[in-house]
Design an enzyme around this catalytic site. Structure first.
Site, PDB file in Angstrom:
ATOM      1  N   ASP A   1      80.102 -17.222  -0.825  1.00  0.00           N
ATOM      2  CA  ASP A   1      79.804 -16.636   0.489  1.00  0.00           C
ATOM      3  C   ASP A   1      80.762 -15.517   0.835  1.00  0.00           C
ATOM      4  O   ASP A   1      80.537 -14.768   1.780  1.00  0.00           O
ATOM      5  CB  ASP A   1      79.857 -17.715   1.589  1.00  0.00           C
ATOM      6  CG  ASP A   1      78.463 -18.214   1.936  1.00  0.00           C
ATOM      7  OD1 ASP A   1      77.523 -17.840   1.215  1.00  0.00           O
ATOM      8  OD2 ASP A   1      78.324 -18.959   2.910  1.00  0.00           O
TER       9      ASP A   1
ATOM     10  N   ASP B   1      75.985 -31.793   7.090  1.00  0.00           N
ATOM     11  CA  ASP B   1      75.746 -32.898   6.177  1.00  0.00           C
ATOM     12  C   ASP B   1      75.241 -34.131   6.917  1.00  0.00           C
ATOM     13  O   ASP B   1      74.245 -34.754   6.538  1.00  0.00           O
ATOM     14  CB  ASP B   1      77.035 -33.208   5.404  1.00  0.00           C
ATOM     15  CG  ASP B   1      78.255 -33.209   6.302  1.00  0.00           C
ATOM     16  OD1 ASP B   1      78.083 -33.118   7.548  1.00  0.00           O
ATOM     17  OD2 ASP B   1      79.389 -33.290   5.781  1.00  0.00           O
TER      18      ASP B   1
ATOM     19  N   GLU C   1      90.366 -20.642  -0.658  1.00  0.00           N
ATOM     20  CA  GLU C   1      89.900 -21.406  -1.811  1.00  0.00           C
ATOM     21  C   GLU C   1      90.132 -20.550  -3.067  1.00  0.00           C
ATOM     22  O   GLU C   1      89.242 -19.800  -3.511  1.00  0.00           O
ATOM     23  CB  GLU C   1      88.426 -21.769  -1.655  1.00  0.00           C
ATOM     24  CG  GLU C   1      88.159 -22.633  -0.428  1.00  0.00           C
ATOM     25  CD  GLU C   1      86.677 -22.757  -0.118  1.00  0.00           C
ATOM     26  OE1 GLU C   1      85.907 -21.931  -0.664  1.00  0.00           O
ATOM     27  OE2 GLU C   1      86.290 -23.649   0.644  1.00  0.00           O
TER      28      GLU C   1
END
Length: 1795
Positions: free
Chosen positions: A135, A455, A106
């Site tokens: 993180d 989720d 990312e």
């Protein structure tokens, strides 16, 4: 929370077109159900593909049901943010969370763009706070955010100033054209400046990534020094703080990196979200939170306003726990091949959930209510005073507890702290990894742990508490994300989703459980169930997709087609349309659907039914039956379709071959076979074999043939020739059942097809059968013709010219067949003679001329010198006499023709005169006449004529007595006469002149004495209502025989050879006289005639017992006399099986002996004291007239100098006479003559076929019981009598046991007996069963007592029967008891064989079988013996009787082990027969007998175990020498039988074979063996070694053959069956190979040629059987290559030894082995090349190496002739048969070595 606004903030509306969508969804679901119903209905007729498709489609239907429930009420939400803007000061704060984990996957630039888009949203900046969770704890991410905050100060005002829609810089500046800006001046300059700044930002970040340069303020990054990604403290840094607290500034921007430690779980994204929740709670504590992924930028700047409309606009906060926005991607691949866009799930499925309890939490693009995240249910009253609950639930942080209390119980209007930088310490503490210990975080608070799809799990938990959620789909889209770049990334992501969803499914939060235990709505639970099962549906989808490829490769189908619809119409379609439907189906057949089509047609096509004959005569339409049109059209459609589709023909045969039960066969099957037979010549042989097989198995029955043909001649007329051809084939078969069905077919064809052409064809085919010369075929054809002549003689008369052809084949017919031929012509002639019309009279004359030409003395066969032709004439004449003289036949009287009786008398007189030339012909005449008297009622005139003729019996054969003594004593050829066996004593008026006639020239008269008396007794019974009172004096009258003194040693040696021959002949005639006496008078007490008084019966019974003792006595003397002086005895009985031959003559004992030994006869023979008569001319020597028949093969062989069987018989007889004369001095009467009549070594036994046979009535003597005074405790003296009868009964059982061998010397059969059926025979001997059991008990008890003899007891009984006192004649009790024991057990075994092997149904003659079993029940109860059978059969049932009989035989077996090996073996073989009969019962029972079959199956394992254990006991019993009867010599065959039984009925034959062959047998020496070395089997010794060796080879071969058949069958039924099954079969095959290797390798130590021959023979056969399984090995070689290679290598050890044996045998010229070498060599060569092909074609890395080894002998020594051969070229000249076979070496590594 703010009060509701006056203007609505949102609107909940239903989707458009909902009714249409519902209708379509329900329709699809109904279609799925109908498909499932169809598949379920057709499942039994389909295969594996159909079942798999049904399972997959069932899953799809279930998913569609869930989908239908979810989509039933979809809703949409419309928001009105313009109504919210006027209240901007009252807008709630929003905390925005951005999560990232890896700066490589990312990139920081992506995270920066997401953060910039959130910072620039249209919402008051003082109300926003952006938290970025890193993180990865990357300084690059922190640096990028710092630089981005600087750029944001330019970017955010720019966006708000010009109302930029896309506020992610990379997306905005990548646009191809500039957006309109309403003509604002200066925009272009600012846009370029902003773009330059952004590019400068990008370069700085990229430089930092590549060069790790973090800028001038390096002190800010000191905290990141020496930081490990997975091991660092918590870091919270405020990058930008909005201290001015107004919207002109940027929102708060905070960097968060939670603490991570190696041994502490961090729970991935869920853990990061929970840390952000706590950090934001301490710092800003907004009531609502937005979380997005780092690659998901805000594409709608007003998205927060839209969400707030829903969050604050609801009347009750319960209605909105979170607002979920759909995920939309901006860079998805074209056509979205990996389904990353998820358009359908969010627009349709999630929209449906919005109408229930709301959409699920998707992990990004979601606005949360902080209260719901904290795990509080809606409208919950919480006690604020209880601080411990807060600490236990939310953690020990005062600042965070206060923020929680503010959210839960405050007004929600608290402002941000003035300085958030001051509380970073508290924020770091709540970000520690240990903070969540002993709290509810991850369980009831925050995002839920336990799944990588946190989720869905969190959303499910929120919904289970009663909250609802809202789906927000604004335009433009709320957020835009970055799609996975390719397939691997997409698959990794989907794998993670699938794993997480399955974790939810099988956790305590499963929607299945939550639906019943929480506030989760049921439909919402179904929706969640569909979500969590998302991954599992890939399995049925994959299987369903692969079905197409599988069906293509296997020529099958799984999708319903037009063929399926057509097949379903077979049962319902109109009969008129059926032919068209059948044509369509059959012509549409392919390899894929042909089996299904044929199966469905057979199952559902309702074909012909049995018509009623009376109805058929009425229901006519234009001359044709009503059924003809439809049925004929159907047959025509089937025939035409089969003619053009060979695949249909093959499939029909395959389908019929696969059917095993009769109930599975239908009428259509016969028509299909007939149609196939009609269509082509190429398949006729196959069809004939199938038809015969089905007939023999009882699958095609007579009733089915009736339904096809009977009453449907117009329909079947077109197929008449095919039916006739099938009849011809069946009638020519060897199997009796097939011939019986052929007989029925012929009869049915003749009766149903009444036209002249058809009947001529039937008769012509029958005549052709008669000319075949095959005995069974001829007999069956004549049986048909005789039956037709009896029923349809009137119809046969016009067709007589087509029957006359039978007369050309009379020479080759047996007596029985001659009877049938003449019966046909006699019926026709008699019926034509009685006809009044001219046509009938002319036919009668023609038929009579035909018969007279065959039998007229002048030109016929009666006067022919050859006995064969004479008998043919006699049979014809007597058959005509029986028809003409039948009292029931009434003929028209005419003055111009003789009456029937006159013609019959004339024929009888002519026949009698011609028969007086030969004794055998006269005997045959008498016997045939007797049979006619017993079977027909003749006219009284004919009976009187017969009575007058037999009335001369007294003058020829009897002499008067005076006071029971001879009036004078005369000498006959120097022999003194003596009256023997005078039962009437002094009152006897007559005696039988045997000695006078035997010593005179009229000795031939004695030859027909028994036959004459047989006829006399028949006439006497006929004229006196069954009584023999008129001739009862003959039963007790004495016999005039040579004096008994001649049986002493001195007197016998003084006799001449002629005198000795006269003595033997006198005894022979006396024996046969007594036999006929028993035949005649046993009818008086056997219940055949109910007229005799009880006293008379008792007197006759006593005399019969004495006569039987006389008979045993005389036969014993005769046997010993013939041993001392061999004599060829004259023929007194003409066996019917020897009367003729086929087209090639067979050995004829009767004719041969008649020609050489029969004395000449006179017209009348009288005794010396009676009137003499003239002699007639001598007959010429019988010979064969060459004009009557062509030379036979026997004639050709004689001319060539070859000895025929007849000549060999004569030669043997002459040798016997010579040897007897040489050794006569050693056979004198000083030896004791033992009363033994059964041993085959007796001299008399070889001539027993010449004796007069005993009738079945004589066996009633076995049932007689008479108490005699005896010195013994048991009636042992009667055993010789019963043994004599039991032995004869055994001979008669042999007649039925071997239909093809009925002409053996033991088969003494009369004319009446040979015409008896098995049913009649069994019914007659039923009363004998208890007597057989009683005699067996007597004999067994006698054997237990020992070998003593009771001379006094025997003398008393012999004297009572008036036998001469011959001291040397003594019985042997043990020998007689042994023979009784053997004969009874043999008969018992044969009864089982007769019942089970010859009867088609067990229920037939069930009473006979029950009586047999009941008679042989044990003396004690069966409880102890049958305790192992559960449930135990009920007494009275046939299976209970079986258990009892087997228990009885087992008990005598165990008892016999103590004194006789032979008797114990006999008991074992009898037990085997009983168990075999049970097996046959189980095989034949079916249908209505299923219950009986199941009961038999319960006792069968018990009986098999008993049989196996009994055989094992005999093999392991330690036998004494005295119990072995001459040791182990000549007991090899018995040992073989016992060993076979032991191997067959053991639990594991393969294991036992392996033990015996590999362990036990190699320890035994075949030459010498110590007495104490039995190796566990005392029966295994040097004398029996070869027997064991032979049996082990044969049984091992049988086991392999059975295994190969099983493997081939399984491979056909289930291709590629389970690997574990394959391995099991390979292990079994390995055991067989081990056995054969062990047996063959024994030849290396044992030098016996017989042993080597067996190894070569059975080794080759083993290789042949092994090769049949090679296809199976090749299929599974890839998976089991090591096992198969080991198998081949092991077998090679045997093949090399076999090759060496062959080479040595050829060198030593051992013919016992060389004859077996060619076949074995072929097997070895095939084995070699199959192994080579196996290793060559499989890509397993194995190698094949082949080369010639040196020639070595069995001991491994190189043969000297080849010890020096090293040159390769020298091997070219070698004989390939003299060297070892090529060596096969296969290794997995590719290397091979040889010695």
């Amino acid at each position: 929370m703010a009060k509701p606004l006056s203007l609505p903030l949102y609107e909940r509306v239903s989707c458009k077109g909902i009714m249409i969508r519902r209708t379509l969804d329900v329709t699809v679901f109904c279609l799925l159900l109908s498909l499932l119903a169809y598949r379920l209905r057709s499942l039994s007729n389909q295969g594996f593909t159909w079942l798999l498709a049904f399972l997959c489609e069932s899953w799809f239907a279930f998913l569609w049901l869930l989908n239908l429930s979810t989509r039933w009420n979809p809703v949409e939400y419309k928001t009105y943010p313009e109504n919210l803007l006027p209240r901007s000061l009252g807008l709630p704060p929003i905390d925005m969370f951005v999560t990232t984990a890896d700066p490589v996957l990312e990139p920081p630039l992506v995270t920066v763009n997401t953060v910039l888009s959130l910072l620039a949203v249209d919402y008051p900046a003082e109300k926003l706070a952006c938290y970025v969770s890193d993180d990865g704890c990357s300084p690059l991410t922190f640096y990028s955010l710092v630089e981005a905050s600087k750029f944001a100060k330019l970017w955010v005002p720019f966006c708000k100033k010009y109302s930029i829609q896309i506020r992610a810089p990379f997306q905005y500046f990548s646009a191809k054209s500039l957006p309109p800006v309403d003509g604002l001046s200066g925009f272009e300059l600012e846009w370029k400046k902003m773009k330059d700044e952004y590019e400068h930002l990008c370069r700085k970040i990229e430089d930092a990534v590549h060069k790790l340069m973090l800028g001038p303020h390096s002190t800010e990054y000191a905290v990141f020094k020496n930081i490990e990604r997975d091991n660092h403290p918590s870091i919270v840094k405020v990058i930008f703080e909005n201290k001015e607290d107004h919207s002109s500034c940027l929102p708060h921007l905070v960097y968060v990196s939670r603490e991570k430690r190696p041994n502490h779980p961090h729970h991935f994204k869920a853990g990061a979200m929970n840390v952000l929740t706590r950090v934001s709670g301490v710092m800003t504590n907004a009531p609502f939170m937005l979380n997005v992924d780092c690659d998901m930028f805000a594409s709608n700047p007003k998205i927060i306003l839209h969400a707030v409309c829903l969050l604050v606009g609801v009347d009750d906060e319960q209605e909105c726990a979170f607002v979920q926005c759909p995920q939309i991607f901006y860079d998805a691949l074209k056509d979205d091949p990996f389904g990353n866009r998820m358009t359908v799930p969010f627009t349709i499925f999630v929209g449906g959930m919005a109408g229930i309890q709301g959409p699920p939490y998707a992990g990004t693009g979601c606005f949360h209510r902080r209260k719901a995240i904290y795990g509080l249910p809606p409208n919950h009253d919480f006690d604020i005073k209880d601080c411990k609950i807060l600490e236990e639930r939310f953690g020990k942080s005062t600042e965070f507890s206060e923020s929680v209390a503010e959210i839960l119980f405050g007004s929600g209007e608290k402002h941000f702290p003035c300085d958030i930088s001051s509380i970073t310490g508290s924020a770091c503490r709540v970000a520690n990894c240990s903070y969540e210990n002993n709290t509810c975080w991850g369980i009831e608070v925050g995002l839920t742990y336990g799944s990588v799809t946190e989720d869905v799990l969190t959303g499910l938990r929120i919904h289970t508490m009663g909250w609802k959620s809202v789906l927000l789909m604004p335009s433009p889209p709320a957020f835009m994300g970055c799609a996975p770049p390719g397939g691997p990334v997409s698959m990794t992501q989907m794998k993670r989703w699938g794993t997480g969803l399955l974790e939810v499914l099988f956790s305590k939060h499963s929607p299945i459980l939550s639906a019943f235990s929480t506030k989760l709505h049921f439909r919402q639970a179904l929706a969640y169930l569909q979500i969590v099962m998302w991954a599992s549906r890939s399995i049925p989808q994959f299987c369903y997709n692969m079905l197409s490829a599988y069906c293509i490769t296997t020529n099958s189908q799984f999708l319903p087609k037009v063929i399926t619809i057509a097949l379903s119409c077979i049962r319902t379609i109109d009969a008129e349309q059926m032919p068209c439907l059948l044509r369509f189906l059959l012509l549409s057949a392919t390899q894929v659907n042909v089996r299904r089509i044929i199966s469905q047609i057979r199952e559902h096509l309702k074909f012909l039914s049995v018509p009623n004959t009376h109805t058929l005569q009425k229901n006519k339409l234009k001359g044709k039956l009503l059924v003809d049109n439809t049925e004929a059209s159907i047959l025509d459609a089937l025939r035409s379709s089969l003619q053009f589709k060979s695949i249909l023909c093959q499939e029909i045969l395959k389908e019929l071959n696969g059917l095993e039960k009769p109930r599975d066969h239908k009428i259509i099957d016969i028509w299909l076979l007939v149609l196939l037979y009609t269509n082509g010549e190429s398949m006729r042989k196959s069809i004939e074999k199938v038809f015969k097989k089905k007939v023999i198995e009882g699958c095609i029955q007579e009733v089915m043939l009736d339904q096809c043909i009977y009453g449907n001649k117009e329909l079947a007329k077109e197929y008449f020739l095919s039916l006739l051809s099938l009849s011809e084939y069946l009638l020519a078969c060897k199997e009796q059942k097939a011939r019986d069905f052929g007989i029925y077919m012929y009869t049915l064809l003749f009766e149903e097809f009444a036209d002249t052409y058809s009947r001529q064809e039937v008769l012509g085919a029958l005549v052709t059968h008669v000319g075949s010369g095959v005995k069974s075929e001829v007999s069956s054809a004549l049986q048909v013709m005789a039956s037709l002549a009896t029923k349809h003689a009137q119809e046969l008369i016009p067709l007589s010219s087509h029957i006359n052809g039978i007369l050309d084949y009379l020479e080759g017919l047996t007596v029985e067949n001659l009877h049938k031929v003449y019966e046909v012509f006699s019926h026709m002639a008699l019926l034509a003679r009685s006809s009044s019309d001219c046509f009938g009279s002319s036919i009668a004359n023609e038929l009579l001329i035909i018969v007279q030409k065959q039998h007229h003395p002048a030109i016929g066969q009666v006067s022919h010198p050859d006995l064969k032709y004479k008998k043919m004439g006699l049979i014809g004449i007597l058959k005509i006499v029986s028809c003409l003289g039948d009292a029931s036949n009434v003929t028209l009287s005419s003055p111009f023709q003789k009456s029937n009786t006159e013609e019959a008398l004339e024929l009888l007189e002519t026949s009698l005169e011609s028969c007086k030339q030969l004794c055998l012909s006269l005997i045959f005449f008498y016997d045939e006449l007797t049979a006619i008297l017993e079977s027909r009622t003749l006219h009284t005139v004919i009976v009187d004529w017969i009575g007058k003729h037999v009335g001369e019996f007294e003058s020829i054969f009897l002499s008067d007595l005076d006071g029971g003594q001879l009036p004078s004593r005369n000498s006959y050829c120097g022999l003194e006469g003596e009256l023997w066996m005078n039962l009437d004593g002094e009152i006897s008026p007559i005696c039988l002149n045997i000695l006078p006639l035997a010593s005179s020239s009229q000795s031939a008269c004695l030859q027909f004495l028994p036959a004459n008396f047989h006829l006399l007794s028949a006439v006497e019974r006929l004229t006196n209502q069954g009584s023999l009172g008129g001739i009862d004096a003959l039963l007790g009258c004495p016999l005039l025989l040579p004096s008994s003194k001649y049986y002493s040693e001195a007197e016998w040696l003084s006799l001449t050879g002629k005198q000795k021959q006269i003595i033997s002949l006198c005894l022979y005639y006396a024996v046969n006289w007594l036999r006929e006496l028993l035949n005649a008078f046993c009818t008086q007490v056997a219940g055949r005639f109910e007229f005799t008084s009880q006293s008379t019966k008792e007197d006759i019974t006593l005399k019969l017992l004495k006569r039987l003792r006389n008979l045993v006595f005389l036969e014993s003397l005769l046997n010993h006399s013939i041993r001392m002086c061999p004599v060829v005895l004259p023929q007194l009985h003409l066996q019917v099986e020897h009367c003729g031959s086929t087209l090639i003559n067979q050995p004829n004992h009767v004719g041969n002996m008649e020609k050489k030994n029969e004395p000449k006869m006179t017209h009348e023979c009288t005794s010396p004291n009676k009137r003499k008569h003239k002699k007639i001319a001598k007959t010429s020597t019988p010979g064969t007239d060459g004009k009557l028949h062509q030379p036979t093969l026997m004639d050709v062989l004689r001319k060539a100098g070859v000895e025929t069987s007849q000549e060999m018989t004569n030669e043997v007889s002459s040798k016997e006479r010579t040897s007897a004369s040489v050794d006569r001095q050693s056979h004198v009467f000083n030896e004791s003559v033992l009363i033994e009549v059964s041993p085959p070594a007796q001299a008399l036994e070889s001539q027993k076929f010449r004796f007069r046979p005993l009738l079945l009535e004589c066996f009633s003597i076995l049932t007689f019981s008479k108490n005699h005074d005896s010195c013994c405790s048991d009636p042992v003296a009667e055993l010789p009598l019963y043994l004599y009868l039991i032995h004869d009964l055994h001979c008669k059982l042999d007649y039925f046991a071997a239909p093809g061998k009925q002409c053996s010397s033991r088969s003494l059969s009369s004319v009446a007996f040979t015409r008896m059926t098995l049913d009649e025979f069994l019914s007659k001997i039923r009363p004998l069963f208890p007597s057989l059991k009683r005699n067996l008990d007597i004999a067994f008890c006698s054997l237990k007592e020992g070998n003593e003899t009771c001379q006094e007891h025997w003398n008393i009984q012999s004297a009572a029967a008036h036998n001469p006192d011959i001291i040397n004649l003594v019985p042997s009790k043990s020998s007689i008891s042994t023979m009784v024991y053997k004969e009874v057990l043999h008969s018992f075994s044969k009864f089982f064989l007769e019942q089970m092997l010859n009867l088609p149904e067990v229920q037939r003659n069930k009473s006979v079988l029950s009586d047999l079993l009941e008679a042989f029940q044990p003396n004690e109860t069966l409880d102890a013996g049958a305790s192992d059978v559960q449930p135990c059969p009920s007494p009275g049932t046939i299976e209970y009787s079986y258990l009892g009989a087997c228990s009885f035989v087992e008990s005598i077996l165990h008892a016999a082990c103590s004194f006789s090996f032979i008797l114990a073996s006999e008991a074992l073989f009898t037990l085997e027969s009983a168990v075999t009969s049970v097996l046959n019962v189980v095989d034949k029972l079916e249908g209505d007998d299923v219950n009986i079959q199941s009961r038999f199956n319960q006792i069968l394992p018990f009986l098999r175990g008993k049989l196996g254990s009994s055989a094992q006991k005999l093999l392991k019993h330690k036998w004494d020498d005295e119990n072995l009867e001459n040791g182990w010599k000549n007991k090899g065959e018995i040992v073989q039988k016992i060993l076979r039984i032991h191997l067959e009925y053991t639990e594991s034959t393969a294991d036992l074979l392996d033990e015996l062959a590999c362990t036990i047998l190699p320890q035994v020496s075949c030459t010498t063996m110590a007495e104490d070395e039995d190796y566990g089997y005392p029966t295994l010794c040097s004398a029996t070694f070869l027997s064991w060796y032979h049996v082990l080879f044969e049984v091992n071969l049988t086991v392999l053959d059975k295994l190969v058949k099983e493997v081939v069958h399984l491979e056909k039924c289930r291709p590629g069956f389970q690997p574990e099954n394959v391995h099991t079969h390979l292990i079994k095959m390995q055991k067989n190979v081990n056995v054969v290797v062990a047996l063959v390798n024994m030849c290396r130590t044992y030098d016996k040629v017989t042993l080597h021959a067996m190894a070569v023979k059975y080794g080759g056969k083993f290789i042949d059987s092994f090769l049949k399984a090679f296809d199976f090995l090749q299929v599974h070689f890839q998976m089991h290559n090591e096992v198969i290679i080991l198998l081949v290598k092991e077998l090679q050890k045997a093949t090399r030894t076999i090759q060496t044996l062959c080479s040595e045998a050829k060198g030593l010229k051992q013919t016992a082995i060389t004859g077996k070498i060619p076949a074995t060599k072929r097997s070895l060569e095939r084995f070699l090349f199959r192994v080579k092909a196996l290793l060559h074609t499989t890509s397993s890395g194995c190698t094949f190496w082949m080369g010639n080894l040196k020639h070595k002998d069995l001991r491994g020594q190189v043969v000297s002739s080849q010890a020096y051969v090293d040159d390769r070229n020298d091997s070219i000249d070698q004989d390939p048969e003299d060297v070892d076979p090529p060596v096969i070496v296969a290794t997995a590594s590719g290397n091979s070595e040889t010695d």
